[in-house]
Design an enzyme around this catalytic site. Structure first.
Site, short mmCIF file in Angstrom:
data_model
loop_
_atom_site.label_atom_id
_atom_site.label_comp_id
_atom_site.label_asym_id
_atom_site.label_seq_id
_atom_site.Cartn_x
_atom_site.Cartn_y
_atom_site.Cartn_z
CB THR A 11 55.94 1.47 79.35
OG1 THR A 11 54.87 0.73 79.97
CG2 THR A 11 55.43 2.15 78.08
CG ASN A 13 62.04 -2.49 85.24
OD1 ASN A 13 62.15 -1.31 84.93
ND2 ASN A 13 61.94 -2.90 86.50
CB VAL A 14 60.60 -7.58 81.37
CG1 VAL A 14 60.75 -8.71 80.34
CG2 VAL A 14 61.10 -8.04 82.73
CB SER A 40 51.63 3.41 78.96
OG SER A 40 51.55 2.97 80.28
CB CYS A 130 64.28 -14.03 86.53
SG CYS A 130 63.35 -13.58 87.98
CD GLN A 157 64.82 -14.82 93.40
OE1 GLN A 157 64.66 -15.91 93.92
NE2 GLN A 157 63.89 -14.26 92.65
CB SER A 160 65.24 -5.17 88.83
OG SER A 160 66.14 -6.25 88.82
CG HIS A 243 67.70 -12.74 90.26
ND1 HIS A 243 67.41 -11.52 90.83
CD2 HIS A 243 66.52 -13.22 89.80
CE1 HIS A 243 66.11 -11.27 90.72
NE2 HIS A 243 65.53 -12.29 90.09
CG ASN A 316 66.98 -9.64 87.69
OD1 ASN A 316 68.04 -9.08 87.94
ND2 ASN A 316 65.81 -9.04 87.83
C1 2RA Z 1 61.17 -11.97 91.42
N1 2RA Z 1 61.38 -14.00 90.11
O1 2RA Z 1 62.40 -11.93 91.41
C2 2RA Z 1 60.43 -13.04 90.63
C3 2RA Z 1 59.60 -12.44 89.53
N2 2RA Z 1 60.37 -11.75 88.58
O2 2RA Z 1 60.46 -11.15 92.05
#
Ligand code: 2RA
EC number: 1.2.1.11
Length: 340
Positions: A11, A13-14, A40, A130, A157, A160, A243, A316
């Site tokens: 449930t 995002n990834v 969930s 990521c 970054q 998300s 990103h 990302n």
């Molecule tokens: C961030 N790389 O972007 C770290 C974890 N996903 O918050």
């Protein structure tokens, strides 16, 4: 005959992207189960044109399942990943828990596919951070051609990366600036993120770097080459997904910008968008939903003998997490499990 695949954290995002990408790439699955925490339970998630109802991770028996894509935090992974691995189900874990374990492979399939053989050690494979994944896809072909000595990277970054709360926060803060009466939830970030940038991701380390910056150093060394020197500055920016990274490399052998551009154009997982004109480069908004790592602004760094600068953008949630995990599953199937 195909594989039986579990998506753990379905449930989030990834987790949702993992299900999308399993379907988009027509991964050879006979069965896919969506697992989540009890709170969930029964939540509906999409898997291609199907809808799955989440099942309870806590009581799930992984026996007879081939692959489990984990997209939950390190603490929960510590509880459930060994259980899955012990039941004979190969775990592909997106948390940072196992990345630095010398017995556990940390894999970006375009970069170090042969590391898949190490799965026999603990039945667990680690997915990189990521911000590392997209960078090493670009570094590898250049390193093979000219041996990279040093990397200086600054990241931009998206929110998300901090999960659903990060997305909600940027949305709420932006709304509140235009509509002061609207509610703003307590901040997940240390400072306002709307119309701002924050040079701090994860916790501070003894030497003044952050753990996010440490991850990029440690993971690049494990995936590409322990001799490469890496220094990173990781920054959160008010972008929802995607990103971006400004990357400077110093190489042993000379590599001019045109040759670097051609090498990257020919490399797996990379799309070069590099024209010295308005719009001749990729921005994060344009990478969302794509599988590629986009490279732009390739140019000589004339301050040193063998230096290059370039711009690197990728989704990302995809190459930075879900896509890389599914690509590892494809590699695992082709090289180790060999079903069907
Ligand atoms: C961030 N790389 O972007 C770290 C974890 N996903 O918050």
């Amino acid at each position: 005959m195909g594989y039986r695949v579990a998506v753990v954290g379905a449930t989030g995002n990834v987790g949702r992207e993992m299900l999308n990408i399993l379907a988009e790439r027509q991964f050879p699955a006979d069965e896919v189960v969506a697992l989540a925490s009890r709170k969930s339970l029964g939540t509906e998630v999409s898997y291609g044109d199907k809808t799955l109802k989440t099942k309870d991770l806590d009581t799930f028996d992984f026996t007879g399942w081939d692959i489990a894509l984990f997209a939950i935090g390190s603490d929960a992974t510590k509880t459930y990943a060994p259980k899955a691995a012990k039941a004979g189900c190969v775990v592909i874990d997106n948390s940072s828990l196992y990345r630095y374990d010398p017995e556990i492979p940390l894999i970006v399939p375009e970069v170090n596919p042969d590391a898949i053989e190490m799965v026999k050690n603990k039945n667990i494979i680690a997915n990189p951070n990521c911000s590392t994944a997209q960078m090493v896809v670009a570094l590898k072909p250049l390193h093979d051609r000219a041996t990279i000595k040093r990397v200086v990277v600054s990241t931009y970054q998206s929110v998300s990366g901090a999960g659903k709360e990060g997305i909600d926060e940027l949305w709420d803060q932006t709304k509140s600036i235009y509509n002061p009466t609207s509610e703003v939830a307590p901040s997940k970030f240390t400072k306002q993120i709307a119309f701002n940038v924050i040079p701090h991701i994860d916790v501070f380390m003894e030497d003044g770097s952050t753990k996010e910056e440490w991850k990029m150093v440690a993971e690049t060394k494990k995936i590409v080459d322990p001799k490469i020197k890496v220094t990173a500055t990781c920054v959160r920016v008010p972008v929802f997904v995607g990103h971006s990274e400004s990357i400077n490399i110093e190489t042993v052998d000379h590599l001019d910008e045109e040759e670097a551009r051609e090498i990257l154009r020919e490399s797996p997982g990379i799309m070069v968008v590099d024209k010295r004109e308005d719009g001749g480069y990729t921005t994060p908004i344009e990478c969302v939903g794509d599988f590629a790592t986009f490279i732009s602004r390739i140019r000589q760094d004339s301050t040193i003998d063998n230096g290059l600068n370039f711009w690197c953008v990728s989704d990302n949630l995809r190459k930075g997490a879900a896509l890389n995990a599914v690509q590892i599953a494809e590699l695992l199937g082709n090289r180790v499990l060999k079903k069907g």
